[in-house]
Structure formats: C-alpha cells, structure tokens
Design a protein around this motif. Structure first.
Motif, PDB file in Angstrom:
ATOM      1  N   TYR A  58       2.085   3.609  16.442  1.00 14.30           N
ATOM      2  CA  TYR A  58       3.205   2.682  16.374  1.00 14.30           C
ATOM      3  C   TYR A  58       4.132   2.929  17.555  1.00 14.30           C
ATOM      4  N   GLY A 114      -7.967  -2.067  13.649  1.00 11.77           N
ATOM      5  CA  GLY A 114      -6.904  -3.043  13.766  1.00 11.77           C
ATOM      6  C   GLY A 114      -6.157  -2.858  15.061  1.00 11.77           C
ATOM      7  N   GLY A 155      -6.842   1.010   5.356  1.00  9.17           N
ATOM      8  CA  GLY A 155      -6.622   0.087   4.256  1.00  9.17           C
ATOM      9  C   GLY A 155      -5.250   0.238   3.640  1.00  9.17           C
ATOM     10  N   PRO A 156      -4.785  -0.780   2.938  1.00  5.19           N
ATOM     11  CA  PRO A 156      -3.403  -0.802   2.445  1.00  5.19           C
ATOM     12  C   PRO A 156      -3.128   0.130   1.280  1.00  5.19           C
ATOM     13  N   TYR A 180      10.966   4.260   3.876  1.00  3.79           N
ATOM     14  CA  TYR A 180      10.862   5.440   4.717  1.00  3.79           C
ATOM     15  C   TYR A 180      12.251   5.787   5.240  1.00  3.79           C
ATOM     16  N   LEU A 218       8.274   9.451   3.997  1.00  4.34           N
ATOM     17  CA  LEU A 218       8.196   8.533   2.869  1.00  4.34           C
ATOM     18  C   LEU A 218       9.182   8.955   1.783  1.00  4.34           C
ATOM     19  N   PHE A 259      14.049   2.495   6.416  1.00  5.81           N
ATOM     20  CA  PHE A 259      13.184   1.357   6.685  1.00  5.81           C
ATOM     21  C   PHE A 259      12.473   0.916   5.408  1.00  5.81           C
ATOM     22  N   PRO A 290       2.698  -2.819   3.522  1.00  8.47           N
ATOM     23  CA  PRO A 290       1.418  -2.711   4.215  1.00  8.47           C
ATOM     24  C   PRO A 290       0.750  -4.077   4.321  1.00  8.47           C
ATOM     25  N   GLN A 291       0.145  -4.347   5.477  1.00  5.79           N
ATOM     26  CA  GLN A 291      -0.522  -5.624   5.681  1.00  5.79           C
ATOM     27  C   GLN A 291      -1.772  -5.708   4.805  1.00  5.79           C
ATOM     28  N   GLY A 315      -6.969  -9.024  10.265  1.00  4.67           N
ATOM     29  CA  GLY A 315      -7.848  -7.978  10.765  1.00  4.67           C
ATOM     30  C   GLY A 315      -7.242  -6.592  10.829  1.00  4.67           C
ATOM     31  N   SER A 316      -6.019  -6.434  10.457  1.00  3.15           N
ATOM     32  CA  SER A 316      -5.381  -5.116  10.572  1.00  3.15           C
ATOM     33  C   SER A 316      -4.826  -4.680   9.226  1.00  3.15           C
ATOM     34  N   GLN A 317      -5.644  -4.822   8.202  1.00  4.89           N
ATOM     35  CA  GLN A 317      -5.162  -4.469   6.874  1.00  4.89           C
ATOM     36  C   GLN A 317      -4.849  -2.987   6.799  1.00  4.89           C
ATOM     37  N   GLY A 318      -3.737  -2.694   6.178  1.00  3.58           N
ATOM     38  CA  GLY A 318      -3.333  -1.307   6.028  1.00  3.58           C
ATOM     39  C   GLY A 318      -2.247  -0.895   6.990  1.00  3.58           C
ATOM     40  N   ASN A 319      -2.126  -1.612   8.127  1.00  4.46           N
ATOM     41  CA  ASN A 319      -1.044  -1.202   9.014  1.00  4.46           C
ATOM     42  C   ASN A 319       0.288  -1.571   8.371  1.00  4.46           C
ATOM     43  N   LEU A 320       1.303  -0.823   8.705  1.00  9.76           N
ATOM     44  CA  LEU A 320       2.596  -0.983   8.061  1.00  9.76           C
ATOM     45  C   LEU A 320       3.470  -1.956   8.842  1.00  9.76           C
ATOM     46  N   PHE A 337       7.253  -2.971   9.300  1.00  9.35           N
ATOM     47  CA  PHE A 337       8.570  -2.379   9.084  1.00  9.35           C
ATOM     48  C   PHE A 337       9.664  -3.431   9.177  1.00  9.35           C
ATOM     49  N   GLY A 338      10.704  -3.243   8.354  1.00  8.88           N
ATOM     50  CA  GLY A 338      11.926  -3.984   8.574  1.00  8.88           C
ATOM     51  C   GLY A 338      12.653  -3.419   9.791  1.00  8.88           C
TER      52      GLY A 338
END
Lengths: 114, 116
Positions: free
Chosen positions: A35, A56, A98-99, B36, B46, B90, B94-95, B99-104, B106-107
C-alpha cells in the motif's frame, strides 16, 4: 513471534532513480500486499501476491512492480521516481489472499523523492 | 463499488470524555468492516473487525463499534478517552468484487486529538 518487517525504514532518492523496498511477512503467512500512503491520506492498494503469484493490482502506473519469493518475502520496485512517489509504503501480510483474511501491517518505509 | 466515508477529518475531545468517530459504508455485499489505528510514525494496527456475527463489536483498548445496516454505518466509540488514544483512525472495507478481492479500501482517516 516477529511481526511484519520492512526495510529500509527511511530512504531518500532523486527524481528518475529506481528504488527497491523489501518486506518479510509473518511466519506462516503466504500473502503479501503493498500500500502507498501519501501524507494526510488513507493507504492506497498497490499489489497483492499470494503463493508467488500476483492476485491483484491497484491503479498505479507500470513504473511500479513487485514480486514474491519462495520464502514469501516480497519486493516492491519503483522505476523513474517522481516527486509524487514520496510516501509511506506499507506492507501487509495475511495467511492467504481474499477478503476473509486479516492483514497485519509492517511499520512502513518512508520514501522521500527530491 | 465498495467504499467507506469517514465523516470527520479531525475530532478533538478532552481526556475522560466519550469518543465518537463516524464511518458510513457503501457495499452491494454483506460487508466485513474494520477499524485500524495509526499512531505517529507507526504502522497500522487492527482495532476491531465486523464479520456479520454480532453487530456490536468490541476491540482493543476499550473501543467498540456497532454495525447498523439500516443506516449503513459503523461508528467507532469509546466511553472515556485517554491521552494515548491520540492517533489517526481508519475505517476499512475489504474488496469483494473485481480482480483484487481482499485488498483493503481505506477511508481518508480521522485524526483524534485528546486534550488534557
């Protein structure tokens, strides 16, 4: 147990140079995500790797690339640095992609581009 | 598309008074949601997570959050602020699509200041 570790802690580079940032995940974790956090903003997703494959990619230019090694550590590479690449780069590890899997963050690498 | 909106960029409270940090979410899925915390010059930690079990979630350091589907909200609260709570918070989802499931996702963050 050691948490997520990142190196270096701080880095100063000049525009046009290349940089490599490194991340070691928590032992047993097979997924690493990167990130970018620009000052005053929330982190933005760059890449996710799971079992050495890219799973991803966020909305970043091709100057950004990454890879994951057999020991699950990871490198983030940025070519042709721009002033706007100055940011805190965070690495997060999770047991799998994964989420449903909690991500644990490292302390980050502060990159300054002059 | 999924997103979170943190309604306040900066919240200031006095030590010993309640804390309320507001977050609204948008998701076509039944979401997981996280809070977070980031202390100055530190990484992200977290605080708590909602994963569709109980709507009231308790986290570390006395924080809790309530998932309200009717209001699409996930506000973070603490009954009594401590000086050590001063940090950036924050709200995160999670998405779950694309194609990018799992990435976070953020606000933009809420900076909490605690006055003595």
């Amino acid at each position: 147990d050691a948490g997520v570790t990142q190196s270096p802690t701080h880095l100063i580079k000049t525009r046009g140079q290349h940089v490599t940032l490194r991340c070691s995940p928590i032992s047993g974790h097979k997924s690493v995500s990167w990130y970018q956090q620009v000052l005053g903003q929330g982190p933005q997703f760059i890449f996710q790797y799971y079992e050495k494959e890219e799973r991803g990619r966020g909305n970043f230019p091709d100057r950004f690339s990454a890879r994951q090694f057999p020991n699950y550590s990871s490198e983030l590479n940025v070519n042709a640095l721009l002033l706007g690449d100055s940011a805190l780069y965070l690495c997060a590890s999770s047991f799998a992609g994964g989420p449903g899997y909690e991500q644990y963050f490292g302390p980050g690498t502060r990159l300054t581009v002059t | 598309a999924q997103s979170v909106t943190q309604l306040d960029s900066h919240v200031s409270v006095s030590e010993g008074t309640p804390v309320l940090l507001r977050c609204n979410y948008s998701s076509s899925y039944s979401p997981s949601l996280f809070w977070y915390v980031q202390h100055p010059n530190k990484g992200l930690q977290l605080l708590l997570k909602y994963t569709s079990a109980a709507t009231l979630v308790k986290g570390i350091n006395g924080f809790e959050a309530e998932f309200k589907k009717s209001e699409t909200s996930f506000h973070l609260t603490k009954p009594s602020a401590h000086m050590s709570d001063a940090a950036e918070y924050f709200c995160v989802v999670p998405q779950r699509e694309g194609g990018s499931q799992g990435n976070l996702i953020f606000g933009k963050g809420t900076k909490l200041s605690v006055k003595p």
